[in-house]
Design a protein around this motif. Sequence first.
Motif, mmCIF file in Angstrom:
data_model
loop_
_atom_site.group_PDB
_atom_site.id
_atom_site.type_symbol
_atom_site.label_atom_id
_atom_site.label_comp_id
_atom_site.label_asym_id
_atom_site.label_seq_id
_atom_site.Cartn_x
_atom_site.Cartn_y
_atom_site.Cartn_z
ATOM 1 N N ALA A 243 -1.242 2.134 8.674
ATOM 2 C CA ALA A 243 -2.319 1.466 9.391
ATOM 3 C C ALA A 243 -3.352 1.027 8.360
ATOM 4 O O ALA A 243 -3.752 1.831 7.508
ATOM 5 N N ALA A 244 -3.748 -0.232 8.418
ATOM 6 C CA ALA A 244 -4.672 -0.753 7.407
ATOM 7 C C ALA A 244 -5.766 -1.595 8.050
ATOM 8 O O ALA A 244 -5.482 -2.414 8.940
ATOM 9 N N VAL A 245 -6.990 -1.379 7.589
ATOM 10 C CA VAL A 245 -8.116 -2.248 7.929
ATOM 11 C C VAL A 245 -8.776 -2.621 6.610
ATOM 12 O O VAL A 245 -9.227 -1.739 5.864
ATOM 13 N N ALA A 246 -8.818 -3.918 6.309
ATOM 14 C CA ALA A 246 -9.344 -4.377 5.017
ATOM 15 C C ALA A 246 -10.356 -5.493 5.226
ATOM 16 O O ALA A 246 -10.164 -6.379 6.071
ATOM 17 N N ARG A 247 -11.418 -5.448 4.428
ATOM 18 C CA ARG A 247 -12.439 -6.495 4.456
ATOM 19 C C ARG A 247 -12.650 -7.004 3.038
ATOM 20 O O ARG A 247 -12.901 -6.222 2.117
ATOM 21 N N MET A 248 -12.561 -8.311 2.879
ATOM 22 C CA MET A 248 -12.669 -8.928 1.564
ATOM 23 C C MET A 248 -14.014 -9.629 1.403
ATOM 24 O O MET A 248 -14.580 -10.152 2.357
ATOM 25 N N GLU A 249 -14.526 -9.619 0.169
ATOM 26 C CA GLU A 249 -15.731 -10.372 -0.177
ATOM 27 C C GLU A 249 -15.510 -11.028 -1.529
ATOM 28 O O GLU A 249 -15.337 -10.335 -2.539
ATOM 29 N N GLY A 250 -15.472 -12.347 -1.537
ATOM 30 C CA GLY A 250 -15.332 -13.077 -2.790
ATOM 31 C C GLY A 250 -14.085 -12.707 -3.578
ATOM 32 O O GLY A 250 -14.132 -12.617 -4.803
ATOM 33 N N GLY A 251 -13.005 -12.461 -2.881
ATOM 34 C CA GLY A 251 -11.748 -12.121 -3.550
ATOM 35 C C GLY A 251 -11.640 -10.672 -3.983
ATOM 36 O O GLY A 251 -10.662 -10.287 -4.644
ATOM 37 N N ILE A 252 -12.622 -9.850 -3.617
ATOM 38 C CA ILE A 252 -12.642 -8.434 -3.969
ATOM 39 C C ILE A 252 -12.478 -7.602 -2.692
ATOM 40 O O ILE A 252 -12.956 -7.988 -1.625
ATOM 41 N N ILE A 253 -11.818 -6.464 -2.798
ATOM 42 C CA ILE A 253 -11.644 -5.580 -1.645
ATOM 43 C C ILE A 253 -12.964 -4.837 -1.416
ATOM 44 O O ILE A 253 -13.280 -3.870 -2.119
ATOM 45 N N ALA A 254 -13.739 -5.297 -0.429
ATOM 46 C CA ALA A 254 -15.045 -4.700 -0.167
ATOM 47 C C ALA A 254 -14.919 -3.395 0.615
ATOM 48 O O ALA A 254 -15.732 -2.477 0.446
ATOM 49 N N ASP A 255 -13.925 -3.299 1.472
ATOM 50 C CA ASP A 255 -13.707 -2.068 2.232
ATOM 51 C C ASP A 255 -12.233 -1.991 2.582
ATOM 52 O O ASP A 255 -11.584 -3.007 2.850
ATOM 53 N N ILE A 256 -11.680 -0.789 2.583
ATOM 54 C CA ILE A 256 -10.275 -0.583 2.904
ATOM 55 C C ILE A 256 -10.128 0.774 3.572
ATOM 56 O O ILE A 256 -10.684 1.776 3.101
ATOM 57 N N ARG A 257 -9.452 0.811 4.681
ATOM 58 C CA ARG A 257 -9.141 2.061 5.391
ATOM 59 C C ARG A 257 -7.622 2.107 5.571
ATOM 60 O O ARG A 257 -7.032 1.134 6.049
ATOM 61 N N LEU A 258 -7.009 3.228 5.236
ATOM 62 C CA LEU A 258 -5.554 3.353 5.305
ATOM 63 C C LEU A 258 -5.166 4.670 5.976
ATOM 64 O O LEU A 258 -5.695 5.733 5.650
ATOM 65 N N GLY A 259 -4.238 4.585 6.927
ATOM 66 C CA GLY A 259 -3.669 5.767 7.553
ATOM 67 C C GLY A 259 -2.151 5.691 7.450
ATOM 68 O O GLY A 259 -1.575 4.604 7.373
ATOM 69 N N PHE A 260 -1.515 6.852 7.465
ATOM 70 C CA PHE A 260 -0.071 6.898 7.215
ATOM 71 C C PHE A 260 0.622 7.798 8.236
ATOM 72 O O PHE A 260 0.147 8.898 8.544
ATOM 73 N N GLY A 261 1.736 7.312 8.740
ATOM 74 C CA GLY A 261 2.546 8.089 9.670
ATOM 75 C C GLY A 261 3.950 8.272 9.123
ATOM 76 O O GLY A 261 4.381 7.563 8.215
ATOM 77 N N GLY A 262 4.663 9.225 9.676
ATOM 78 C CA GLY A 262 6.040 9.465 9.274
ATOM 79 C C GLY A 262 6.205 10.245 7.994
ATOM 80 O O GLY A 262 7.315 10.641 7.650
ATOM 81 N N ILE A 263 5.112 10.473 7.268
ATOM 82 C CA ILE A 263 5.220 11.170 5.980
ATOM 83 C C ILE A 263 4.460 12.486 5.953
ATOM 84 O O ILE A 263 4.680 13.298 5.067
ATOM 85 N N GLY A 264 3.555 12.702 6.905
ATOM 86 C CA GLY A 264 2.697 13.873 6.860
ATOM 87 C C GLY A 264 2.904 14.822 8.025
ATOM 88 O O GLY A 264 3.367 14.424 9.105
ATOM 89 N N THR A 265 2.523 16.067 7.843
ATOM 90 C CA THR A 265 2.562 17.045 8.920
ATOM 91 C C THR A 265 1.433 16.831 9.914
ATOM 92 O O THR A 265 1.442 17.403 11.004
ATOM 93 N N VAL A 266 0.454 16.002 9.523
ATOM 94 C CA VAL A 266 -0.627 15.560 10.399
ATOM 95 C C VAL A 266 -0.780 14.053 10.178
ATOM 96 O O VAL A 266 -0.272 13.513 9.198
ATOM 97 N N PRO A 267 -1.465 13.346 11.088
ATOM 98 C CA PRO A 267 -1.777 11.937 10.807
ATOM 99 C C PRO A 267 -2.524 11.860 9.477
ATOM 100 O O PRO A 267 -3.567 12.485 9.324
ATOM 101 N N TRP A 268 -1.993 11.095 8.517
ATOM 102 C CA TRP A 268 -2.413 11.230 7.123
ATOM 103 C C TRP A 268 -3.403 10.147 6.712
ATOM 104 O O TRP A 268 -3.259 8.975 7.055
ATOM 105 N N ASP A 320 -0.834 -6.186 0.292
ATOM 106 C CA ASP A 320 -0.798 -7.608 -0.044
ATOM 107 C C ASP A 320 -1.149 -8.460 1.172
ATOM 108 O O ASP A 320 -1.961 -9.393 1.084
ATOM 109 N N GLU A 321 -0.564 -8.122 2.318
ATOM 110 C CA GLU A 321 -0.850 -8.885 3.534
ATOM 111 C C GLU A 321 -2.286 -8.684 3.998
ATOM 112 O O GLU A 321 -2.974 -9.642 4.370
ATOM 113 N N ALA A 322 -2.756 -7.448 3.947
ATOM 114 C CA ALA A 322 -4.098 -7.154 4.425
ATOM 115 C C ALA A 322 -5.170 -7.828 3.593
ATOM 116 O O ALA A 322 -6.212 -8.271 4.118
ATOM 117 N N THR A 323 -4.974 -7.926 2.295
ATOM 118 C CA THR A 323 -6.000 -8.502 1.420
ATOM 119 C C THR A 323 -5.879 -10.015 1.312
ATOM 120 O O THR A 323 -6.742 -10.654 0.718
#
Length: 327
Positions: A243-268, A320-323
């Motif tokens: 799961a990804a939420v990304a916000r760009m400013e002037g070609g730079i990653i200003a904010d990024i939030r990432l969550g992962f499933g299927g790999i962790g014993t808890v939502p990662w 790559d897609e998010a940014t």
Amino acid sequence: MKQFEYSRATSAGEAAAIAAGAATKFIAGGTNLLDLMKLQIETPSKLVDITRLPLNTIEAEGEGLRIGALVTNSDLAADERIRRDYAVLSRALLAGASGQLRNKATTGGNLLQRTRCGYFYETNARCNKREPGTGCDAMDGFNRILAILGTSDQCIATHPSDMAVAMRVLDAEVETVKADGSTRRIPVAELHRMPGATPERETNLEAGELITAIVLPKPLGGTHLYRKVRDRASYAFALVSVAAVARMEGGIIADIRLGFGGIGTVPWRDGAVEAALKWRAPGEALFAKAADILLTEAKGHGDNDFKIELMRRVLPAVLDEATRGDA
């Protein structure tokens, strides 16, 4: 299925008070609990029906939203405000289960669903989560879908929820009422427990504590994605998900939030991965570094070794897609 008592609660406080007793479970959609009862993995002596409680609305709360615990997964995914402002959540929900199950499954229940580890469901197998102290047959058994992060020598079961991964990215909070009538809010990040030495304890909820709502903070904006890799196109649990939420400013990653499933014993979620990406220009080398950080502590157990390489490919593709802002 073993015999049980049944009662229908008229308020959240009453439900919590009744459920404070030993071996009592709440029932709402029942999409996970009833299966476990049929297999006698869950054997409650009493069920408390909460389906008539007024917990099925989605309402504005400050700049965010308050989602009643009985809102179905289908209704939550289809809500215009969720689709517009919290698209990662809508996408995660639509990637989960089937349409029929989403019509019954509730928001609160989704957070509390139990692992789909085959050894947990096989009552002839050793499973510390089902029967503490018996051992874990998954360690040396068929563990293809199981976890590579957050495991212990007691358990490698994966948390199955897609929705919970998105909720972690959104910094959601869980509202509850306790058996004594008091209430509290718990960050989703603090709701679930890694197995450690007590894999049978999956959350930090107290006996009888009832989830009444999930609160989302103000929208993050930016590009929202949910990528789920699974064995078939629908009705399958994640091998890996991002799961990804990304916000760009002037070609730079200003904010990024990432969550992962299927790999962790808890939502990662891993703050070090996000910190390595923030305020940097996107690129192949940066994305590979992020995957390296995420997987530093990853440990395969044979059949699930492939998840490490799979995530090294999936995460850079999602970044790559998010940014690029193409979502």
